[in-house]
Design an enzyme around this catalytic site. Sequence first.
Site, PDB file in Angstrom:
ATOM      1  N   HIS A 155       0.802  -1.262  -0.004  1.00 28.16           N
ATOM      2  CA  HIS A 155      -0.234  -0.048  -0.177  1.00 28.16           C
ATOM      3  C   HIS A 155       0.931   1.121   0.094  1.00 28.16           C
ATOM      4  O   HIS A 155       0.114   2.293  -0.036  1.00 28.16           O
ATOM      5  CB  HIS A 155      -1.030   0.025   1.296  1.00 28.16           C
ATOM      6  CG  HIS A 155      -2.105  -1.159   1.060  1.00 28.16           C
ATOM      7  ND1 HIS A 155      -3.442  -0.657   0.728  1.00 28.16           N
ATOM      8  CD2 HIS A 155      -2.174  -2.459   1.259  1.00 28.16           C
ATOM      9  CE1 HIS A 155      -4.087  -1.995   0.335  1.00 28.16           C
ATOM     10  NE2 HIS A 155      -3.342  -2.705   1.069  1.00 28.16           N
ATOM     11  N   ASP A 363       3.628   9.166  -1.513  1.00 24.72           N
ATOM     12  CA  ASP A 363       2.256   8.527  -1.250  1.00 24.72           C
ATOM     13  C   ASP A 363       2.218   7.382  -2.095  1.00 24.72           C
ATOM     14  O   ASP A 363       2.327   7.723  -3.007  1.00 24.72           O
ATOM     15  CB  ASP A 363       1.128   9.580  -1.197  1.00 24.72           C
ATOM     16  CG  ASP A 363       0.403   9.276   0.162  1.00 24.72           C
ATOM     17  OD1 ASP A 363       0.311   8.269   0.688  1.00 24.72           O
ATOM     18  OD2 ASP A 363      -0.147  10.457   0.579  1.00 24.72           O
TER      19      ASP A 363
HETATM   20  P1  ADQ Z   1      -2.826   6.441   4.497  1.00 24.21           P
HETATM   21  O1  ADQ Z   1      -1.537   7.072   4.668  1.00 24.21           O
HETATM   22  O2  ADQ Z   1      -3.644   6.336   5.561  1.00 24.21           O
HETATM   23  O3  ADQ Z   1      -2.899   4.961   3.629  1.00 24.21           O
HETATM   24  P2  ADQ Z   1      -4.675   7.867   2.468  1.00 24.21           P
HETATM   25  O4  ADQ Z   1      -4.640   7.067   1.223  1.00 24.21           O
HETATM   26  O5  ADQ Z   1      -4.916   9.391   2.258  1.00 24.21           O
HETATM   27  O6  ADQ Z   1      -3.328   7.649   3.448  1.00 24.21           O
HETATM   28  O7  ADQ Z   1      -6.134   7.271   3.132  1.00 24.21           O
HETATM   29  C1  ADQ Z   1      -6.276   7.924   4.207  1.00 24.21           C
HETATM   30  C2  ADQ Z   1      -7.713   7.729   4.526  1.00 24.21           C
HETATM   31  O8  ADQ Z   1      -7.912   8.249   5.955  1.00 24.21           O
HETATM   32  C3  ADQ Z   1      -8.823   8.241   3.614  1.00 24.21           C
HETATM   33  O9  ADQ Z   1     -10.130   7.558   3.621  1.00 24.21           O
HETATM   34  C4  ADQ Z   1      -9.168   9.460   4.829  1.00 24.21           C
HETATM   35  O10 ADQ Z   1     -10.383  10.163   4.386  1.00 24.21           O
HETATM   36  C5  ADQ Z   1      -9.027   9.436   6.008  1.00 24.21           C
HETATM   37  N1  ADQ Z   1      -8.373  10.383   6.723  1.00 24.21           N
HETATM   38  C6  ADQ Z   1      -7.172  10.997   6.693  1.00 24.21           C
HETATM   39  N2  ADQ Z   1      -7.043  11.777   7.497  1.00 24.21           N
HETATM   40  C7  ADQ Z   1      -7.831  12.007   8.132  1.00 24.21           C
HETATM   41  C8  ADQ Z   1      -8.597  13.054   8.917  1.00 24.21           C
HETATM   42  N3  ADQ Z   1      -7.721  14.019   9.494  1.00 24.21           N
HETATM   43  N4  ADQ Z   1     -10.030  12.902   9.362  1.00 24.21           N
HETATM   44  C9  ADQ Z   1     -10.562  12.042   9.055  1.00 24.21           C
HETATM   45  N5  ADQ Z   1     -10.326  11.025   7.897  1.00 24.21           N
HETATM   46  C10 ADQ Z   1      -8.986  11.136   7.730  1.00 24.21           C
HETATM   47  C11 ADQ Z   1      -1.946   3.977   3.037  1.00 24.21           C
HETATM   48  C12 ADQ Z   1      -0.902   4.629   2.185  1.00 24.21           C
HETATM   49  C13 ADQ Z   1      -1.722   5.414   0.791  1.00 24.21           C
HETATM   50  C14 ADQ Z   1      -2.990   4.627   0.187  1.00 24.21           C
HETATM   51  C15 ADQ Z   1      -3.716   3.754   1.323  1.00 24.21           C
HETATM   52  C16 ADQ Z   1      -4.508   2.819   0.563  1.00 24.21           C
HETATM   53  O11 ADQ Z   1      -0.029   5.494   2.639  1.00 24.21           O
HETATM   54  O12 ADQ Z   1      -0.804   6.048  -0.091  1.00 24.21           O
HETATM   55  O13 ADQ Z   1      -3.555   5.396  -0.588  1.00 24.21           O
HETATM   56  O14 ADQ Z   1      -2.903   3.308   2.071  1.00 24.21           O
HETATM   57  O15 ADQ Z   1      -3.723   1.978  -0.166  1.00 24.21           O
END
Ligand code: ADQ
Length: 454
Positions: A155, A363
């Site tokens: 991921h 990311d």
């Molecule tokens: P993350 O690093 O957690 O995931 P991301 O893909 O942006 O990053 O997903 C975060 C999730 O958490 C989103 O659904 C978002 O809405 C939620 N989120 C983040 N900050 C928040 C906040 N302050 N309040 C509420 N909700 C929040 C890892 C990898 C990513 C990859 C995913 C999936 O780092 O690159 O996209 O896995 O594979």
Amino acid sequence: MGRLVVVSNRVADPRKPGAGGLAVALADALQSSGGLWFGWSGKVVDEGSGGQLRTQRAGPVTLATVDLSRADHDAYYLGYSNGVLWPVFHYRLDLADFDAGDIDGYRRVNRLFAHKLQPLLQPDDVIWVHDYHLIPLAAELRAMGCTQRMGFFLHIPLPPRTILAAIPQNGWLMRSLMMYDLVGFHTQTDVDHFAAYVIKEAGGTQVGDDEFHAHGRVVRARPFPIGIDVDEFQALGRGPEARDTFRTMKEQYAQRQLLVGVDRLDYSKGLPQRIRAFQRLLQHYPENHKVATLIQVAAPSREDVEAYADLRHQLETLCGAVNGDHGELDWMPVRYIRRAVPRKRLPGLYASASVALVTPLRDGMNLVAKEYVAAQDPANPGVLVLSRFAGAAEAMTDALIVNPYDADGMAEVIQQALRMPLEERRVRHERLMAGLRAQDVHWWAREFLAALSA
Ligand code: ADQ
């Protein structure tokens, strides 16, 4: 396809709302095959009582979890996974702490998982392992004689081989990865890094479009860009909480143009760089004074890893400086909120913002970029400013793409986003939505499982 067995660090009940993207993506396949989901319970227990297996039914799905002892948790989770693999895989060698003790804990927990999982397996199971915590799991299972099909999905990004090589155990880690039948990444860039490692470091060869031969095995590697559940997210947007948030934001900021950032509080997300770019925007384009307001929401995560505490202080200082230098009695340029927004409110927050700043330094994918687009009103959509270093940028070419290290360049693009004419916003949004629908999270799970079963 046989029964689906999912293994990930954490396990979620796919029937429960808010179980997360992975649970949503895998719910169909798990339920139709009467599947099994295996992982850590999230509990840290006293020395000696770790490793206890618990199983629980969630409809047709079995959830199986093990507790970890304090020493195992600290070495496997905090130490090796988040103190070595997370920073190095995000190209941050400066933040990696190569403590020799942690690798032992990482191996120990992967072996423990294999020993607890193996008795639950059936001969025609298809096993799908997730993320950097569990790279050696297939090797451990194979050593115990398991011959089932095994796939792995990373991921987070896979860095170039010259960066990977800094990990003292890089040879062992990558050899472990080759014990899977299929390895999935978010982007072609990650696959290219894998290919270069196999060929130049491991002495392997490419034997087909996506097939590699090394260490006496053939492994396939392909990009499977993860998406979101567009319909589910848009349905949330029509719910009372999201509508209430939208209304409140519109009332509170009636005179302002909102920009939004939503992240975990993590050094990979480029938060200080983003605040500096916003500061440059205010310096270079004074017409934004008393107009532009950046709402930055950052949910605390992994607070017991040291680099995260430093980031928190840096961000607080920067936001304070911008507000001190530019703020007015009736205008606060940056609102920084260190907590998670309830998921049901997120679409309302996204919809109220004219611009989203999704500007990570690295990311794997970044799902916030996709959620922001899905939450927009197609008749009057906002603009996505997206880092070229997010995996999402590979397909979301109708976003405004920025280099997060270039504060002046980013300020210029944010200005362009704030001034973009309606017609251009509509065209870009329509194309981005088409991409979101074509490669949503259900597509992602189907594609990976079809490739694994092929
Ligand atoms: P993350 O690093 O957690 O995931 P991301 O893909 O942006 O990053 O997903 C975060 C999730 O958490 C989103 O659904 C978002 O809405 C939620 N989120 C983040 N900050 C928040 C906040 N302050 N309040 C509420 N909700 C929040 C890892 C990898 C990513 C990859 C995913 C999936 O780092 O690159 O996209 O896995 O594979």
